[in-house]
Motif scaffolding. Sequence first.
Motif, PDB file in Angstrom:
ATOM      1  N   LEU A  80       0.841  -1.209   0.000  1.00  0.00           N
ATOM      2  CA  LEU A  80       0.000   0.000   0.000  1.00  0.00           C
ATOM      3  C   LEU A  80       0.872   1.253   0.000  1.00  0.00           C
ATOM      4  O   LEU A  80       0.619   2.207  -0.734  1.00  0.00           O
ATOM      5  N   LYS A 136       3.868   1.557  -1.202  1.00  0.00           N
ATOM      6  CA  LYS A 136       4.447   1.723  -2.548  1.00  0.00           C
ATOM      7  C   LYS A 136       3.406   2.280  -3.503  1.00  0.00           C
ATOM      8  O   LYS A 136       3.700   3.140  -4.330  1.00  0.00           O
ATOM      9  N   ALA A 137       2.164   1.775  -3.401  1.00  0.00           N
ATOM     10  CA  ALA A 137       1.109   2.207  -4.320  1.00  0.00           C
ATOM     11  C   ALA A 137       0.805   3.692  -4.130  1.00  0.00           C
ATOM     12  O   ALA A 137       0.542   4.411  -5.094  1.00  0.00           O
ATOM     13  N   LEU A 138       0.870   4.177  -2.869  1.00  0.00           N
ATOM     14  CA  LEU A 138       0.559   5.583  -2.597  1.00  0.00           C
ATOM     15  C   LEU A 138       1.571   6.523  -3.247  1.00  0.00           C
ATOM     16  O   LEU A 138       1.289   7.690  -3.484  1.00  0.00           O
ATOM     17  N   ARG A 139       2.768   5.988  -3.552  1.00  0.00           N
ATOM     18  CA  ARG A 139       3.796   6.844  -4.143  1.00  0.00           C
ATOM     19  C   ARG A 139       3.513   7.191  -5.592  1.00  0.00           C
ATOM     20  O   ARG A 139       4.270   7.942  -6.214  1.00  0.00           O
ATOM     21  N   CYS A 140       2.421   6.682  -6.162  1.00  0.00           N
ATOM     22  CA  CYS A 140       2.036   7.132  -7.515  1.00  0.00           C
ATOM     23  C   CYS A 140       1.474   8.539  -7.457  1.00  0.00           C
ATOM     24  O   CYS A 140       1.367   9.209  -8.479  1.00  0.00           O
ATOM     25  N   ASP A 170      -1.518   8.642 -15.228  1.00  0.00           N
ATOM     26  CA  ASP A 170      -1.144   7.414 -14.535  1.00  0.00           C
ATOM     27  C   ASP A 170      -2.363   6.602 -14.118  1.00  0.00           C
ATOM     28  O   ASP A 170      -2.490   6.196 -12.966  1.00  0.00           O
ATOM     29  N   ARG A 213      -1.578   3.028 -12.494  1.00  0.00           N
ATOM     30  CA  ARG A 213      -1.144   3.021 -11.095  1.00  0.00           C
ATOM     31  C   ARG A 213      -2.250   3.537 -10.175  1.00  0.00           C
ATOM     32  O   ARG A 213      -2.314   3.155  -9.006  1.00  0.00           O
ATOM     33  N   HIS A 238      -4.318   0.585  -9.494  1.00  0.00           N
ATOM     34  CA  HIS A 238      -3.577  -0.285  -8.583  1.00  0.00           C
ATOM     35  C   HIS A 238      -3.686   0.248  -7.152  1.00  0.00           C
ATOM     36  O   HIS A 238      -3.892  -0.523  -6.206  1.00  0.00           O
ATOM     37  N   LEU A 239      -3.609   1.579  -7.000  1.00  0.00           N
ATOM     38  CA  LEU A 239      -3.744   2.185  -5.671  1.00  0.00           C
ATOM     39  C   LEU A 239      -5.119   1.886  -5.081  1.00  0.00           C
ATOM     40  O   LEU A 239      -5.236   1.523  -3.897  1.00  0.00           O
ATOM     41  N   MET A 287      -5.084  -1.684  -3.908  1.00  0.00           N
ATOM     42  CA  MET A 287      -4.263  -1.856  -2.702  1.00  0.00           C
ATOM     43  C   MET A 287      -4.966  -1.288  -1.472  1.00  0.00           C
ATOM     44  O   MET A 287      -4.914  -1.871  -0.387  1.00  0.00           O
TER      45      MET A 287
END
Lengths: 199, 199
Positions: A10, A12-16, B36, B39, B42-43, B46
């Motif tokens: 989660l 890592k995903a938030l870093r988008c 994006d 992603r 994906h967020l 997640m």
Amino acid sequence: MSVSPLLTRLEKALRCLPGVGPRSASRMALHLLERDRERGLHLAEMLSQALEHIEHCEICSNLTETQPCPICQDVSRDPSLLCVVSSPGDILTIEQSGLFKGRYHCLSGLLSPLEGLGPKEIGLSELVQRIHNEKPVECLIALASTVEGEATTHQIVASISGPTRVTRLAQGVPVGGELDHIDVSTLSQALTSRTEIKF
Amino acid sequence: MSVSPLLTRLEKALRCLPGVGPRSASRMALHLLERDRERGLHLAEMLSQALEHIEHCEICSNLTETQPCPICQDVSRDPSLLCVVSSPGDILTIEQSGLFKGRYHCLSGLLSPLEGLGPKEIGLSELVQRIHNEKPVECLIALASTVEGEATTHQIVASISGPTRVTRLAQGVPVGGELDHIDVSTLSQALTSRTEIKF
């Protein structure tokens, strides 16, 4: 040791999200898990819905979930006035002023050869075609006052022909701006384009 | 005029993230929609998964998707050493140092009467019960060096009895810190607890 692989995924995903680094992502994930699960789930739902249903308007390329977008559908708006912007965010900003009652055309960014953005990538020919078809009386180019914005403005002006009058946003001192914080180019522009005081 | 109600709802939903105001939320939403989408989806996935599956460990209250959490399950960790923290984020930070090989107990925050956080709300009795049952040799209290942290530390020390030795993190000059940036309380503490230099 990673205590929760799901938590790591989660984060890592938030870093988008723009402007979110490892520490912010970690803080956000823990905040949602510990204090705000309900709104976190709501965010997940809103993300899915928005990313699934919001597309570009087939006429003006603005972001919308209806085709065409509400602005293009709105018959009360002046079809003789077309405003060119480089991103949907700029349409929101101009709409907030409440002063523009024409229609929009949204390019996919500004010309930037270094980033591989040429006339085709930003959708210049669609704009030229639209102006050719609709023949608006005025085309207001509302692009950033940067090198890329100026280059794009020049390219648009060179590409369109016919009776359309091409205008741009006024350049000058920002409202609330103090003179000693203004750069010389802006001040030169403001002096050249000085306006008469009327009450 | 709101061009896309769904976009407005996504922007509002993003504001559940700590430190995200209206402008950041708008920038994030437009970034995901324009650059994006993959992603972004994906967020969303997640977020749903994490918020659905991550719970508090039934032993230590850390966030985990397994019961008990991997640290409580890990037989190689020293059961005679218990570290008390006030949030799961602190466990991650201590784990990153790689120097602590005992187990954890995570309180639900620090005592703060003004915010309505009393011994019951932060789960003090569960900690006292656990220390009573497991009788660790050492209980390391790793709480913030704030008024709330000190009050909680005092309350813990007053509540536990038996042979357990209670310790706290060392206080002093932060590594890399310059002396003229250190406050007087920290410097006093660092002077009082000065250590012998050994190579």
